[in-house]
Design an enzyme around this catalytic site. Sequence first.
Site, PDB file in Angstrom:
ATOM      1  N   HIS A  56       0.845  -1.206   0.000  1.00 24.93           N
ATOM      2  CA  HIS A  56       0.000   0.000   0.000  1.00 24.93           C
ATOM      3  C   HIS A  56       0.876   1.250   0.000  1.00 24.93           C
ATOM      4  O   HIS A  56       1.205   1.802   1.049  1.00 24.93           O
ATOM      5  CB  HIS A  56      -0.898  -0.026   1.242  1.00 24.93           C
ATOM      6  CG  HIS A  56      -1.993   0.983   1.239  1.00 24.93           C
ATOM      7  ND1 HIS A  56      -3.216   0.760   1.815  1.00 24.93           N
ATOM      8  CD2 HIS A  56      -2.070   2.244   0.734  1.00 24.93           C
ATOM      9  CE1 HIS A  56      -3.989   1.830   1.672  1.00 24.93           C
ATOM     10  NE2 HIS A  56      -3.297   2.753   1.022  1.00 24.93           N
ATOM     11  N   HIS A 177     -10.929   0.055   0.896  1.00 20.04           N
ATOM     12  CA  HIS A 177     -10.820   1.179   1.835  1.00 20.04           C
ATOM     13  C   HIS A 177     -12.161   1.243   2.554  1.00 20.04           C
ATOM     14  O   HIS A 177     -13.137   1.764   2.023  1.00 20.04           O
ATOM     15  CB  HIS A 177     -10.542   2.469   1.044  1.00 20.04           C
ATOM     16  CG  HIS A 177     -10.556   3.721   1.864  1.00 20.04           C
ATOM     17  ND1 HIS A 177      -9.436   4.502   2.023  1.00 20.04           N
ATOM     18  CD2 HIS A 177     -11.542   4.351   2.551  1.00 20.04           C
ATOM     19  CE1 HIS A 177      -9.738   5.552   2.776  1.00 20.04           C
ATOM     20  NE2 HIS A 177     -11.014   5.484   3.104  1.00 20.04           N
ATOM     21  N   HIS A 230      -5.593  -0.703   5.681  1.00 24.06           N
ATOM     22  CA  HIS A 230      -5.393   0.104   6.907  1.00 24.06           C
ATOM     23  C   HIS A 230      -6.478  -0.077   7.978  1.00 24.06           C
ATOM     24  O   HIS A 230      -7.129   0.881   8.397  1.00 24.06           O
ATOM     25  CB  HIS A 230      -5.220   1.587   6.576  1.00 24.06           C
ATOM     26  CG  HIS A 230      -6.134   2.138   5.529  1.00 24.06           C
ATOM     27  ND1 HIS A 230      -7.489   1.967   5.536  1.00 24.06           N
ATOM     28  CD2 HIS A 230      -5.866   2.895   4.431  1.00 24.06           C
ATOM     29  CE1 HIS A 230      -8.027   2.572   4.491  1.00 24.06           C
ATOM     30  NE2 HIS A 230      -7.070   3.147   3.808  1.00 24.06           N
ATOM     31  N   ASP A 303       0.841   2.653   3.774  1.00 26.72           N
ATOM     32  CA  ASP A 303      -0.059   3.714   3.314  1.00 26.72           C
ATOM     33  C   ASP A 303       0.733   5.020   3.170  1.00 26.72           C
ATOM     34  O   ASP A 303       0.260   6.108   3.534  1.00 26.72           O
ATOM     35  CB  ASP A 303      -1.246   3.901   4.251  1.00 26.72           C
ATOM     36  CG  ASP A 303      -2.347   4.789   3.652  1.00 26.72           C
ATOM     37  OD1 ASP A 303      -2.272   5.100   2.435  1.00 26.72           O
ATOM     38  OD2 ASP A 303      -3.275   5.175   4.389  1.00 26.72           O
TER      39      ASP A 303
END
Length: 428
Positions: A56, A177, A230, A303
Amino acid sequence: MSKILIRGAKVLGGEPQDVLIDGETIAEVGTGLSAEGAEVVEADGKVLLPGLVDLHTHLREPGREDSETVLTGTRAAASGGYTAVFAMANTFPVADTAGVVEQVYRLGKEHGYCDVQPIGAVTVGLEGRKLAELGAMHESAAGVTVFSDDGKCVDDAVIMRRALEYVKAFGGVVAQHAQEPRLTEGAQMNEGVVSAELGLGGWPAVAEESIIARDVLLAEHVGSRVHICHLSTAGSVEIVRWAKSRGIDVTAEVTPHHLLLTDELVRTYNPVYKVNPPLRTERDVLALREALADGTIDIVATDHAPHPHEDKDCEWAAAAMGMVGLETALSVVQETMVDTGLLDWAGVADRMSFKPAKIGRATGHGRPVSAGEPANLALVDTAYRGPVDPAGFASRSRNTPYEGRELPGRVTHTWLRGKATLVDGKLA
């Protein structure tokens, strides 16, 4: 290519051994090794890991080269011990066609600091209304296997079902997400005590948890793979744990910042702490650490979200969400997981190399440190401890939440297929 002899390295944190690299592969692992004409790297007890893999990463190119480029992002990756990164699709134009993903893939090949595997968008323009060219992106030179509208949630259940059905045909995965958009309208931080005291719009945990619950059930119904980006709440952990107990093919990631930082930091109103999903409570942080340790959360993913100075040096409400992470990820994991006794270095290799490579089908990465394997490696000085100085970052952006904070561990060397990309802490 020349031979390289790494002498006295603790392979995955074990007893010191020598590792001989010959060309692109590991030729031998043992003690008392020698090789005529080999370049010798004295490891002096540093930990040798397989090259890290980030599932990511935001490289921003094409379209936001003021934040990051494939070159600067992969240089940051090499500095952090990464040999492969998966580049998210929310670029300009969006990576929703074979042409765009091939552009990103070829830029990674040209620059050579790490392998770049593009992630394709799930929907056209990340708009959530029509499936993107999933098959064409998979069949392209980039060979896309991971699809995500990251930055936005695929909130339409029918679209999510169709995406899961489509990628099942070629063993792909949809990375979600998880953010129910109606529940997070105007959200600025985690919904809780701190948001109430500060008067900032709250991002409730249920906005994440409700989407994860829906999507694991869809994945079970379709018989396909879903990956949760995440993951950030204790409740999300319990849902994923339940789904795995049912045999649902779900994997999940946690970011380094969600393992360390809490919403109490928002009291500073420093936009460097503004991120999506938001920093959560101490209870959530501890639950995430335990879940990463017991395998409920499969991997650590950065991320890495670079932003230019003007997008962060402003009032909280106007600031962009996100923080850079490639160059500090391993240090944060050492601080939160290794130094606390929750993981050993073999566990770190599993969560930051073996499993992300498996989820993303990154051929040649996430392999054992043994003879005959590709020489994708990272050497870590675990005894080091020092303050984070973003001025020395290879990334084009400096929006780190750790500036001035002392963190342990430092990557000194990175090798990509036997070629040094980082030597003595400096980019090759």
